[in-house]
Design an enzyme around this catalytic site. Structure first.
Site, PDB file in Angstrom:
ATOM      1  N   SER A  22       0.844  -1.188   0.000  1.00 49.18           N
ATOM      2  CA  SER A  22       0.000   0.000   0.000  1.00 49.18           C
ATOM      3  C   SER A  22       0.878   1.235   0.000  1.00 49.18           C
ATOM      4  O   SER A  22       1.991   1.218   0.529  1.00 49.18           O
ATOM      5  CB  SER A  22      -0.899   0.005   1.243  1.00 49.18           C
ATOM      6  OG  SER A  22      -1.518   1.259   1.429  1.00 49.18           O
ATOM      7  N   TYR A  35      -2.102   1.384  10.929  1.00 48.19           N
ATOM      8  CA  TYR A  35      -2.137   0.796   9.584  1.00 48.19           C
ATOM      9  C   TYR A  35      -0.819   1.060   8.856  1.00 48.19           C
ATOM     10  O   TYR A  35      -0.210   0.154   8.275  1.00 48.19           O
ATOM     11  CB  TYR A  35      -3.307   1.384   8.796  1.00 48.19           C
ATOM     12  CG  TYR A  35      -3.365   0.939   7.365  1.00 48.19           C
ATOM     13  CD1 TYR A  35      -3.928  -0.287   7.014  1.00 48.19           C
ATOM     14  CD2 TYR A  35      -2.861   1.745   6.341  1.00 48.19           C
ATOM     15  CE1 TYR A  35      -3.981  -0.700   5.690  1.00 48.19           C
ATOM     16  CE2 TYR A  35      -2.910   1.340   5.024  1.00 48.19           C
ATOM     17  CZ  TYR A  35      -3.477   0.122   4.699  1.00 48.19           C
ATOM     18  OH  TYR A  35      -3.528  -0.292   3.394  1.00 48.19           O
TER      19      TYR A  35
END
EC number: 1.1.1.62
Length: 223
Positions: A22, A35
């Site tokens: 990501s 995250y």
């Protein structure tokens, strides 16, 4: 998974390791601290393996995704920002502004099929790259992390990107207060480069001599 499969790949002297990564592993995002921390760790793990494993005929590739249409946010406990209920008022206020821009980014998210094509590209490549990006949207910001060793340019640019909604409002208020003042410098709008759909990310005041060169991308100028 790596512990289970890597020994056999090394014995066979052949293998591909494809990992869903990501842009959150390349850039810090406010309100996504945990995250991003997990994704940063994933980047470090795979980058280290990518240096070692080619000696065993094994290649590692990270598929760097931006926003993708999935059920990720539907499964968040308490919904986006749910953990902020005990936060101070200013933090909750900042999250509300951040969320508006974030929801806009989600509305422009890619379909999973587009990301799948990158996996196929990495699998078919004779010499696969370490990273494959599903979008160029965030590359200029990612480059800033290494172009300015101090990190200051990157932090400032990310702040403007994350809180552009708040800054536009503040800019509008400031503009209303100084309306008609001949000494007020002209205001210029900056868009992040390489956007699929360019959008305003900040409203800054420049003197006529300090306006950006329209032939240069934003990250090449004073950001």
């Amino acid at each position: 998974m790596l512990q289970a499969f890597l020994p056999d790949m090394k014995r066979r002297h052949s293998g591909r390791v494809l990992v869903t990564a990501s842009v959150g592993g390349l850039m810090g995002l406010p309100f996504h601290e945990v995250y991003c921390a997990s994704k940063f760790a994933l980047e470090g793990l795979c980058e280290s393996l990518a240096i070692l494993l080619p000696l065993f005929g094994v290649h590692v590739s990270l598929i760097e995704c931006g926003a993708v249409h999935t059920a990720f946010h539907e499964k968040l406990e308490g919904g986006p920002g749910g953990a902020l209920e005990r936060a101070d008022a200013q933090t909750r206020h900042l999250f509300a502004h951040y969320q508006r821009g974030y929801e806009q980014a989600l509305s422009e998210a890619q379909d999973p099929e587009e990301v799948t094509e990158l996996f196929l590209t990495a699998m078919r490549a004779p010499q696969p790259a370490l990273r494959y990006f599903s979008t160029n949207r965030f590359l200029p910001l990612a480059r800033m992390r290494t172009e300015d060793p101090s990190g200051s340019s990157y932090v400032e640019a990310m702040h403007r990107e994350a809180f552009s909604d708040l800054q536009v409002q503040e800019g509008a208020k400031a503009g209303a207060q100084v309306s008609g003042d001949p000494d007020t410098p002209p205001r210029a709008l900056i868009c992040l480069p390489e956007c699929a759909t360019p959008r305003v990310t900040a409203e800054l005041g420049w003197s006529a001599s300090d306006k950006p060169d329209q032939n240069k991308s934003c990250y090449q100028q004073k950001i």
